[in-house]
Each structure stands twice: as structure tokens, then as C-alpha cells.
Design a protein around this motif. Structure first.
Motif, PDB file in Angstrom:
ATOM      1  N   THR A  79     -17.771  15.785  -7.613  1.00 43.55           N
ATOM      2  CA  THR A  79     -16.361  15.725  -7.992  1.00 43.55           C
ATOM      3  C   THR A  79     -15.606  15.033  -6.832  1.00 43.55           C
ATOM      4  O   THR A  79     -15.787  15.127  -5.727  1.00 43.55           O
ATOM      5  CB  THR A  79     -15.306  16.988  -8.027  1.00 43.55           C
ATOM      6  N   ARG A  81     -12.842  13.422  -4.650  1.00 42.04           N
ATOM      7  CA  ARG A  81     -11.346  13.946  -4.140  1.00 42.04           C
ATOM      8  C   ARG A  81     -10.744  12.565  -3.639  1.00 42.04           C
ATOM      9  O   ARG A  81     -11.143  11.896  -2.756  1.00 42.04           O
ATOM     10  CB  ARG A  81     -11.381  14.959  -2.774  1.00 42.04           C
ATOM     11  N   ARG A  82      -9.381  12.527  -4.217  1.00 42.30           N
ATOM     12  CA  ARG A  82      -8.540  11.358  -3.694  1.00 42.30           C
ATOM     13  C   ARG A  82      -7.233  11.760  -3.013  1.00 42.30           C
ATOM     14  O   ARG A  82      -6.825  12.931  -3.548  1.00 42.30           O
ATOM     15  CB  ARG A  82      -8.391  10.579  -4.944  1.00 42.30           C
ATOM     16  N   ASN A  87      -4.444   6.045  -4.197  1.00 42.03           N
ATOM     17  CA  ASN A  87      -5.494   6.885  -4.759  1.00 42.03           C
ATOM     18  C   ASN A  87      -6.977   6.673  -4.030  1.00 42.03           C
ATOM     19  O   ASN A  87      -8.010   6.494  -4.652  1.00 42.03           O
ATOM     20  CB  ASN A  87      -5.840   6.400  -6.278  1.00 42.03           C
ATOM     21  N   LYS A  89     -10.168   7.145  -1.882  1.00 39.11           N
ATOM     22  CA  LYS A  89     -11.336   8.057  -1.948  1.00 39.11           C
ATOM     23  C   LYS A  89     -11.514   8.847  -0.542  1.00 39.11           C
ATOM     24  O   LYS A  89     -11.605   8.121   0.533  1.00 39.11           O
ATOM     25  CB  LYS A  89     -12.502   7.530  -2.422  1.00 39.11           C
ATOM     26  N   ARG A  91     -13.510  12.043  -0.172  1.00 41.22           N
ATOM     27  CA  ARG A  91     -14.806  12.512  -0.018  1.00 41.22           C
ATOM     28  C   ARG A  91     -15.396  12.919  -1.482  1.00 41.22           C
ATOM     29  O   ARG A  91     -14.612  12.936  -2.490  1.00 41.22           O
ATOM     30  CB  ARG A  91     -14.824  14.024   0.828  1.00 41.22           C
ATOM     31  N   THR A  92     -16.446  13.062  -1.493  1.00 38.82           N
ATOM     32  CA  THR A  92     -17.269  13.553  -2.788  1.00 38.82           C
ATOM     33  C   THR A  92     -17.849  14.832  -2.766  1.00 38.82           C
ATOM     34  O   THR A  92     -18.501  14.991  -1.695  1.00 38.82           O
ATOM     35  CB  THR A  92     -18.296  12.361  -3.275  1.00 38.82           C
ATOM     36  N   LEU A  93     -17.526  15.690  -3.436  1.00 43.42           N
ATOM     37  CA  LEU A  93     -18.141  17.064  -3.468  1.00 43.42           C
ATOM     38  C   LEU A  93     -19.107  17.465  -4.699  1.00 43.42           C
ATOM     39  O   LEU A  93     -18.803  16.971  -5.662  1.00 43.42           O
ATOM     40  CB  LEU A  93     -16.953  18.167  -3.647  1.00 43.42           C
ATOM     41  N   THR A  95     -20.848  19.567  -6.794  1.00 45.62           N
ATOM     42  CA  THR A  95     -20.290  20.798  -7.444  1.00 45.62           C
ATOM     43  C   THR A  95     -21.496  21.673  -8.191  1.00 45.62           C
ATOM     44  O   THR A  95     -21.401  22.799  -8.358  1.00 45.62           O
ATOM     45  CB  THR A  95     -19.126  20.430  -8.507  1.00 45.62           C
TER      46      THR A  95
END
Length: 203
Positions: A79, A81-82, A87, A89, A91-93, A95
Motif C-alpha cells: 500500500t 501512503r501519500r 499527492n 509519495k 512511503r510504501t507499506l 501489507t
């Protein structure tokens, strides 16, 4: 000089061009023509330390798999996060992440039945209580992909059967035991699986 013949270089004469191009070695292709799938008791099955060595008595060889072999799938979903402004970016999580192994066991025996149903078999009556809503127990899993003396071994210290497939009783077809085994994070190896490659062992 005009009229003077020049030598003709044929570097590939009598050879496959791919065999002489730097970085290309056709002998490195591995074909999974044989293999082993084995399970063990979670936390008890001895961890393999090398490729090609016997797994030992703490492991159960699950026997013959159907001709489709084993399908290995890496599942990873993330996922992003923005932020509100532009908009952007943040981080990228991750999941969900796991490695899955799908195969069908051919042999009908205590090992395949217990793996498929996730419960023990009563040796006196030859019966097993089936509860699809229950949780299958954690197990250890190991797979060897074999091509002659070349082996890829994958050890999964924490795994579980997460899906079972359809069993079809039809003339001329094997009544098999299709399962999907999924890895989970294991703190001892600090990962989901450990892979061994015989081709990468330094002499």
C-alpha cells in the motif's frame, strides 16, 4: 589494396553462438525433472544446513506428486501512503507477503491424509475428523528441485496448509490430495524461507 583478399573470421564455426557470448551459458538451464516435498513437525524438524544432504528422521517424505509438479509463487502486496500536497509519495507499506507451494499428492496414506485435513488419523479405525473451519497446524516444509546432480532446495521453517483443492473421483484419474502450503515469517532465519543452490557452492 584493391584485389587483396582479407581473412574471413568465423568465430562461431562449429559452435553454438550462444555458447561463446559473454554472460551466456546454456548449461546453466535447470529443468525440474525430479524432486522431493517433505514436511516436519514445526519447531522439531531439523533445519537443513546444505543442499543435497539427507533431511533425516525428523522429516516425512510426502511421496509422489502429480505430473504438474510444484508451483512456487511469491505473493507480495503493498500500500502506497501519500500526502495531501501534490499527492506526494510518503512511503510504501508491505501489507501481505508469503511464498506459496501448490501441488497434488498422489499417494493415499496417513501422511497425505493428515496433511490435507490438518488433523491426525486414528490408527485403530482409520478415520479422521474433518473440520474445514478449523486452523491447520504450523508445520515445517522443504522442497528439492532436482536435475541430475543439480539441486535447488528450499527450507520453510514455519508454514501451514492454507488451501486444499478439489478431489475428483472419476474413472481413469488419480484421486489426489491437492494442497497449498504458505510460508510465514520465522525469527530464527529472519525470513520466510532459505534457499540453497548446488550450482552456487564455491569449490
Amino acid at each position: 589494396t584493391s584485389g587483396t583478399s582479407q581473412p574471413v573470421h568465423l568465430p562461431f564455426r562449429g559452435r553454438n553462438p550462444l555458447e561463446v557470448i559473454m554472460g551466456v551459458d546454456v548449461s546453466e538451464e535447470l529443468v525440474g525433472i525430479d524432486g522431493v516435498v517433505a514436511t516436519g513437525v514445526h519447531g522439531t524438524a531439523a533445519a537443513p544446513t546444505a543442499v543435497g544432504t539427507a533431511l533425516g528422521v525428523t522429516w516425512t517424505d510426502q511421496g509422489i506428486t502429480a505430473a504438474g509438479g510444484v508451483t512456487r509463487t511469491t505473493n507480495r502486496s503493498a500500500t502506497v501512503r501519500r500526502g495531501w500536497q501534490q499527492n506526494r509519495k510518503l512511503r510504501t507499506l508491505t501489507t501481505d507477503a508469503a511464498v506459496r507451494f501448490s501441488f497434488t499428492l498422489v499417494q493415499t496414506n496417513k501422511d497425505s491424509v493428515e496433511l490435507f485435513h490438518g488433523v491426525g488419523v486414528d490408527g485403530v479405525t482409520g478415520s479422521a475428523i474433518v473440520n474445514p473451519s478449523g486452523d491447520w497446524p504450523n508445520i515445517a516444509f522443504c522442497m528439492d528441485v532436482i536435475d541430475g546432480d543439480r539441486i535447488i532446495r528450499e527450507y520453510v521453517p514455519t508454514a501451514r496448509v492454507v488451501e486444499v483443492g478439489d478431489q475428483v473421483a472419476v474413472a481413469g484419474e488419480t484421486f489426489g490430495w491437492p494442497v497449498v502450503i504458505e510460508s510465514d515469517f520465522n525469527s530464527t532465519i529472519n525470513g520466510h524461507t532459505k534457499r540453497f543452490f548446488s550450482d552456487l557452492v564455491e569449490p
